[in-house]
Design a protein around this motif. Structure first.
Motif, PDB file in Angstrom:
ATOM      1  N   ILE A  11       0.700  -1.098   0.009  1.00 51.89           N
ATOM      2  CA  ILE A  11      -0.039   0.031  -0.079  1.00 51.89           C
ATOM      3  C   ILE A  11       0.816   1.234   0.021  1.00 51.89           C
ATOM      4  CG2 ILE A  11      -1.889  -1.049   1.278  1.00 51.89           C
ATOM      5  CD1 ILE A  11      -0.704   0.368   3.863  1.00 51.89           C
ATOM      6  N   ASP A  12       0.514   2.445  -0.443  1.00 56.02           N
ATOM      7  CA  ASP A  12       1.147   3.620  -0.004  1.00 56.02           C
ATOM      8  C   ASP A  12       0.384   4.035   1.421  1.00 56.02           C
ATOM      9  OD1 ASP A  12      -1.279   4.698  -1.039  1.00 56.02           O
ATOM     10  OD2 ASP A  12      -0.614   5.776  -2.549  1.00 56.02           O
ATOM     11  N   LEU A  13       0.795   5.284   1.695  1.00 55.06           N
ATOM     12  CA  LEU A  13       0.083   5.672   3.089  1.00 55.06           C
ATOM     13  C   LEU A  13      -1.151   6.620   3.026  1.00 55.06           C
ATOM     14  CD1 LEU A  13       3.802   5.766   4.777  1.00 55.06           C
ATOM     15  CD2 LEU A  13       1.968   4.074   5.190  1.00 55.06           C
ATOM     16  N   SER A  14      -1.647   6.837   1.735  1.00 58.53           N
ATOM     17  CA  SER A  14      -2.588   7.870   1.436  1.00 58.53           C
ATOM     18  C   SER A  14      -4.027   7.386   2.143  1.00 58.53           C
ATOM     19  CB  SER A  14      -2.746   7.982   0.088  1.00 58.53           C
ATOM     20  OG  SER A  14      -3.167   6.856  -0.664  1.00 58.53           O
ATOM     21  N   ASP A  15      -3.884   6.149   2.644  1.00 60.93           N
ATOM     22  CA  ASP A  15      -5.314   5.849   3.316  1.00 60.93           C
ATOM     23  C   ASP A  15      -5.194   6.362   4.740  1.00 60.93           C
ATOM     24  OD1 ASP A  15      -6.559   4.577   1.344  1.00 60.93           O
ATOM     25  OD2 ASP A  15      -6.014   2.472   2.167  1.00 60.93           O
ATOM     26  N   TYR A  16      -4.001   6.689   5.354  1.00 59.68           N
ATOM     27  CA  TYR A  16      -4.008   6.894   6.739  1.00 59.68           C
ATOM     28  C   TYR A  16      -4.374   8.460   6.684  1.00 59.68           C
ATOM     29  CZ  TYR A  16      -2.182   2.408   7.616  1.00 59.68           C
ATOM     30  OH  TYR A  16      -2.206   1.064   7.825  1.00 59.68           O
ATOM     31  N   ASP A  17      -5.010   8.821   7.789  1.00 60.14           N
ATOM     32  CA  ASP A  17      -5.204  10.170   8.374  1.00 60.14           C
ATOM     33  C   ASP A  17      -4.276  10.825   8.994  1.00 60.14           C
ATOM     34  OD1 ASP A  17      -7.933  10.111   6.874  1.00 60.14           O
ATOM     35  OD2 ASP A  17      -8.823   9.479   8.501  1.00 60.14           O
ATOM     36  N   ILE A  18      -3.807   9.899   9.969  1.00 61.86           N
ATOM     37  CA  ILE A  18      -2.436  10.433  10.520  1.00 61.86           C
ATOM     38  C   ILE A  18      -1.691   9.103  10.600  1.00 61.86           C
ATOM     39  CG2 ILE A  18      -2.010  10.285  13.168  1.00 61.86           C
ATOM     40  CD1 ILE A  18      -2.715  13.047  12.690  1.00 61.86           C
ATOM     41  N   ILE A  19      -0.426   9.377  10.611  1.00 61.35           N
ATOM     42  CA  ILE A  19       0.719   8.445  10.699  1.00 61.35           C
ATOM     43  C   ILE A  19       1.665   9.003  11.977  1.00 61.35           C
ATOM     44  CG2 ILE A  19       2.880   7.219   9.833  1.00 61.35           C
ATOM     45  CD1 ILE A  19       1.018   7.934   7.177  1.00 61.35           C
ATOM     46  N   ALA A  20       1.696   8.487  13.134  1.00 59.67           N
ATOM     47  CA  ALA A  20       2.371   8.924  14.281  1.00 59.67           C
ATOM     48  C   ALA A  20       3.225   8.046  14.854  1.00 59.67           C
ATOM     49  CB  ALA A  20       1.243   9.288  15.381  1.00 59.67           C
ATOM     50  N   THR A  21       4.369   8.609  14.927  1.00 63.13           N
ATOM     51  CA  THR A  21       5.457   7.928  15.528  1.00 63.13           C
ATOM     52  C   THR A  21       5.489   8.233  17.130  1.00 63.13           C
ATOM     53  OG1 THR A  21       7.140   9.776  15.176  1.00 63.13           O
ATOM     54  CG2 THR A  21       7.238   7.845  13.608  1.00 63.13           C
ATOM     55  N   GLY A  22       6.197   7.275  17.802  1.00 61.56           N
ATOM     56  CA  GLY A  22       5.978   7.359  19.199  1.00 61.56           C
ATOM     57  C   GLY A  22       6.469   8.486  19.797  1.00 61.56           C
ATOM     58  N   ASP A  23       7.950   8.566  20.021  1.00 62.89           N
ATOM     59  CA  ASP A  23       8.403   9.602  21.052  1.00 62.89           C
ATOM     60  C   ASP A  23       9.891  10.067  20.230  1.00 62.89           C
ATOM     61  OD1 ASP A  23       9.544   7.275  21.412  1.00 62.89           O
ATOM     62  OD2 ASP A  23       9.657   7.312  23.694  1.00 62.89           O
ATOM     63  N   LEU A  24       9.739  10.610  18.960  1.00 60.67           N
ATOM     64  CA  LEU A  24      10.968  10.931  18.361  1.00 60.67           C
ATOM     65  C   LEU A  24      11.291  12.393  18.863  1.00 60.67           C
ATOM     66  CD1 LEU A  24      10.601   9.590  14.827  1.00 60.67           C
ATOM     67  CD2 LEU A  24      11.672   8.460  16.572  1.00 60.67           C
ATOM     68  N   GLY A  25      10.282  13.032  18.983  1.00 58.10           N
ATOM     69  CA  GLY A  25      10.394  14.393  19.528  1.00 58.10           C
ATOM     70  C   GLY A  25      10.731  15.281  18.347  1.00 58.10           C
ATOM     71  N   ARG A  26      10.890  16.636  18.672  1.00 51.91           N
ATOM     72  CA  ARG A  26      10.996  17.461  17.423  1.00 51.91           C
ATOM     73  C   ARG A  26      12.299  17.048  16.833  1.00 51.91           C
ATOM     74  NH1 ARG A  26       7.757  20.958  20.266  1.00 51.91           N
ATOM     75  NH2 ARG A  26       9.078  20.883  22.236  1.00 51.91           N
ATOM     76  N   VAL A  27      13.309  16.692  17.422  1.00 54.04           N
ATOM     77  CA  VAL A  27      14.519  16.667  16.470  1.00 54.04           C
ATOM     78  C   VAL A  27      14.526  15.222  15.770  1.00 54.04           C
ATOM     79  CG1 VAL A  27      16.962  15.775  16.619  1.00 54.04           C
ATOM     80  CG2 VAL A  27      15.919  17.637  18.181  1.00 54.04           C
ATOM     81  N   GLY A  28      13.982  14.068  16.507  1.00 53.55           N
ATOM     82  CA  GLY A  28      13.896  13.036  15.798  1.00 53.55           C
ATOM     83  C   GLY A  28      12.993  12.962  14.453  1.00 53.55           C
ATOM     84  N   HIS A  29      11.839  13.747  14.560  1.00 56.95           N
ATOM     85  CA  HIS A  29      10.902  13.775  13.637  1.00 56.95           C
ATOM     86  C   HIS A  29      11.309  14.729  12.432  1.00 56.95           C
ATOM     87  CE1 HIS A  29       6.650  14.122  12.074  1.00 56.95           C
ATOM     88  NE2 HIS A  29       6.944  15.609  12.044  1.00 56.95           N
ATOM     89  N   GLU A  30      12.018  15.568  12.653  1.00 56.80           N
ATOM     90  CA  GLU A  30      12.651  16.270  11.388  1.00 56.80           C
ATOM     91  C   GLU A  30      13.579  15.236  10.540  1.00 56.80           C
ATOM     92  OE1 GLU A  30      12.190  19.019   9.948  1.00 56.80           O
ATOM     93  OE2 GLU A  30      10.375  19.254  11.623  1.00 56.80           O
ATOM     94  N   ILE A  31      14.423  14.273  11.351  1.00 57.14           N
ATOM     95  CA  ILE A  31      15.143  13.442  10.790  1.00 57.14           C
ATOM     96  C   ILE A  31      14.417  12.250  10.221  1.00 57.14           C
ATOM     97  CG2 ILE A  31      17.116  11.730  11.163  1.00 57.14           C
ATOM     98  CD1 ILE A  31      17.816  13.414  13.559  1.00 57.14           C
ATOM     99  N   ALA A  32      13.195  11.892  10.789  1.00 53.89           N
ATOM    100  CA  ALA A  32      12.385  10.830  10.370  1.00 53.89           C
ATOM    101  C   ALA A  32      11.826  11.262   8.997  1.00 53.89           C
ATOM    102  CB  ALA A  32      11.244  10.545  11.119  1.00 53.89           C
ATOM    103  N   LYS A  33      11.414  12.668   8.546  1.00 58.54           N
ATOM    104  CA  LYS A  33      10.875  13.097   7.719  1.00 58.54           C
ATOM    105  C   LYS A  33      11.891  13.089   6.438  1.00 58.54           C
ATOM    106  CE  LYS A  33       8.842  17.275   9.209  1.00 58.54           C
ATOM    107  NZ  LYS A  33       8.337  18.591   9.206  1.00 58.54           N
ATOM    108  N   GLU A  34      13.098  13.308   6.665  1.00 58.55           N
ATOM    109  CA  GLU A  34      13.980  13.510   5.760  1.00 58.55           C
ATOM    110  C   GLU A  34      14.575  12.302   5.329  1.00 58.55           C
ATOM    111  OE1 GLU A  34      15.303  16.653   5.341  1.00 58.55           O
ATOM    112  OE2 GLU A  34      16.741  15.967   3.617  1.00 58.55           O
ATOM    113  N   LEU A  35      14.484  11.248   6.251  1.00 59.01           N
ATOM    114  CA  LEU A  35      14.755   9.668   5.886  1.00 59.01           C
ATOM    115  C   LEU A  35      13.675   9.354   4.951  1.00 59.01           C
ATOM    116  CD1 LEU A  35      16.162   7.748   8.921  1.00 59.01           C
ATOM    117  CD2 LEU A  35      17.226   8.410   6.858  1.00 59.01           C
ATOM    118  N   LEU A  36      12.494   9.496   5.239  1.00 61.58           N
ATOM    119  CA  LEU A  36      11.412   9.016   4.540  1.00 61.58           C
ATOM    120  C   LEU A  36      11.396   9.650   3.214  1.00 61.58           C
ATOM    121  CD1 LEU A  36       8.281   9.427   6.781  1.00 61.58           C
ATOM    122  CD2 LEU A  36       9.269   7.066   5.899  1.00 61.58           C
TER     123      LEU A  36
END
Lengths: 159, 333
Positions: B221-246
């Protein structure tokens, strides 16, 4: 990961670390230094004031007044730690509160408080030097080494 | 049913019939405060140690979840729980109080989803009618466990995170009203060679991305079905990195759909550095905030990717890197 060879990072790991590094907010070193300079200086000024009081009103000399001065600072630090706001001041002040004797008092008081629930002997007694212990060990050891060096130099006719 | 390499699809779609989020005094002022079921005004919860206080939080969460599901405690056959205290005592001691047959788990901060996935498997496979999954963390107990004494004045860097004092519980049942657990992707341990325990977000981000891409690959699947994809506790720093990695993996996610529990839980003015963390972070956000929004109809389908850093204070002192894991679970209303 026990052997040293494995510690070497793969290219993917290296690449990722660069990315992570680029997104990492830096510690505000200049600001932290300025804050530390002023809080550290403030504590030292307070110490000097206490010392002056001891010299002028309690009959201590310049030399003997150091001990009761440290004791008062240690007491204040332990009190503030126990009341629960030393850590908040320290987050702001950084090295400013860590370097003077207040920081040392805080390490011991905080560890003692933390382990109170495990009992007085094994909890408080066994853990209160958890953070301060290494400082004492290496402090005493380096003093010993320096003293030996001094003795050798003196023995050789220097100083 | 196994699909792909690491994804379980629950054909019967077990229901989260009741869920609970419980928090401490600091959390009562957080951004998601309205979605909590209960707060304690006291970090000690009337107990004489922080460890006991954490246990109380977990007990409250479990009791509320069971009550909200409208079942009796005796009807709950199995209890999955994990936490961050050594030998997961918060969970085991809570299981002692509840008297429900218990399986202790440890996935660090990914425990919430790990428990939820396992509970769903039991219910889906007809091994249980009602299974409870819970997890907790307590800021002071966790600081003591992983870092320094709570009152110790050490200056934390901006990459540090604030452990959530909170517990979340979900009762997974065969029948009932509530969001349904559709599938779960179990993550593998990812180690990118980071070793700074004050920057867990950066250590965990690759694990989250690995699990998200595995989820897409396994289900095709692609992720367009999801209304929200929430990671657990990456925080602001980890979230920015995760975005970049994706982005690097060629996965594009709209800004408003991809979020992180640790990033949204606290208000900006709360002094939490990079954001929230701890087992309780993903648990209270999912079982409180997201499930409430699903019930209100604001969200139809969500993917929660709880992330965990599998380090111990000893492994860190022995100069080991921080291995990390992430498990994903997909919920739909």
């Amino acid at each position: 990961m026990s052997d040293k060879k494995k510690k070497k990072l793969t290219p993917t790991q290296q690449e990722y670390q660069q990315l992570a590094k680029s997104k990492e907010p830096k510690r505000p070193i200049v600001l932290n230094t300025v804050k530390a300079f002023f809080t550290g200086g403030l504590i030292c000024t307070l110490g000097q004031a206490i010392k002056t009081v001891f010299v002028n009103y309690f009959g201590f000399t310049e030399e003997t007044a150091s001990n009761p001065t440290s004791a008062v600072l240690i007491f204040i630090s332990a009190l503030i730690t126990s009341l629960g706001f030393y850590d908040h001041i320290a987050q702001w002040a950084g090295a400013g509160t860590a370097v003077p004797v207040t920081g040392f008092a805080n390490t011991i008081t905080s560890a003692a408080l933390e382990h109170r629930t495990e009992g007085y002997v094994l909890g408080v007694g066994g853990n209160m030097f958890k953070i301060a212990g290494p400082v004492i060990v290496f402090g005493v050891f380096s003093a010993f080494v320096v003293a030996i060096i001094k003795l050798i130099i003196q023995g050789l006719g220097g100083m | 049913m196994l699909q792909g390499r690491q994804t379980w699809v629950f054909e019967s779609k077990p229901v989260i019939a009741g869920s609970a989020a419980v928090g401490g005094p600091f959390e009562s002022k957080c951004a998601l405060a309205d979605d909590f079921d209960m707060f304690s005004e006291d970090l000690w919860l009337g107990q004489d140690s922080f460890e006991k206080a954490e246990r109380k939080l977990l007990e409250h969460a479990c009791e509320i979840a069971i009550k909200k599901a409208g079942v009796k405690k005796e009807d709950v056959e199995f209890f999955f729980s994990g936490d961050l205290i050594n030998q997961i005592i918060s969970s085991s001691f809570t299981a002692r109080t509840l008297g429900i047959p218990y399986l202790g788990i440890f996935g660090a901060c990914s425990s919430s989803v790990e428990g939820l996935a396992l509970a769903s498997i039991l219910v889906d496979g007809n091994f249980a009618n009602n299974a409870l999954a819970a997890t907790s963390s307590h800021n002071a107990a966790c600081e003591k466990q992983y870092r320094y004494p709570t009152e110790y004045g050490a200056q934390k860097p901006p990459t540090a995170q604030w452990t959530v004092t909170g517990a979340g519980a979900a009762l997974v049942a065969r029948e009932g009203e509530g969001p349904r657990v559709v599938c779960a992707t179990i993550g593998r341990v990812v180690d990118m060679g980071l070793s700074d325990p004050f920057n867990m977000g950066a250590a965990m981000a690759p694990a989250a991305v690995d699990t998200i891409s595995a989820h897409m690959r396994d289900l095709n699947i692609d992720l367009s079905d999801y209304d929200i994809i929430a990671t657990g506790d990456l925080g602001r720093v980890g979230h920015e990195i995760a975005k970049e990695l994706l982005k690097k993996h060629g996965i594009s996610l709209p800004e408003e759909k991809f979020t992180d529990c640790g990033k949204i839980i606290y208000k900006d003015e709360q002094p939490v550095f990079s954001g929230g963390s701890g087992c309780g972070c993903a648990a209270v956000t999912t079982y409180g905030h997201f499930i409430n929004r699903m019930k209100k109809g604001e969200l139809k389908k969500i993917l929660v990717v709880a992330t965990g850093a599998l380090l111990s204070p000893m492994s860190y002192q022995q100069k080991e890197f921080i291995p990390c894991i992430a498990h994903a679970v997909s919920l739909e209303m």
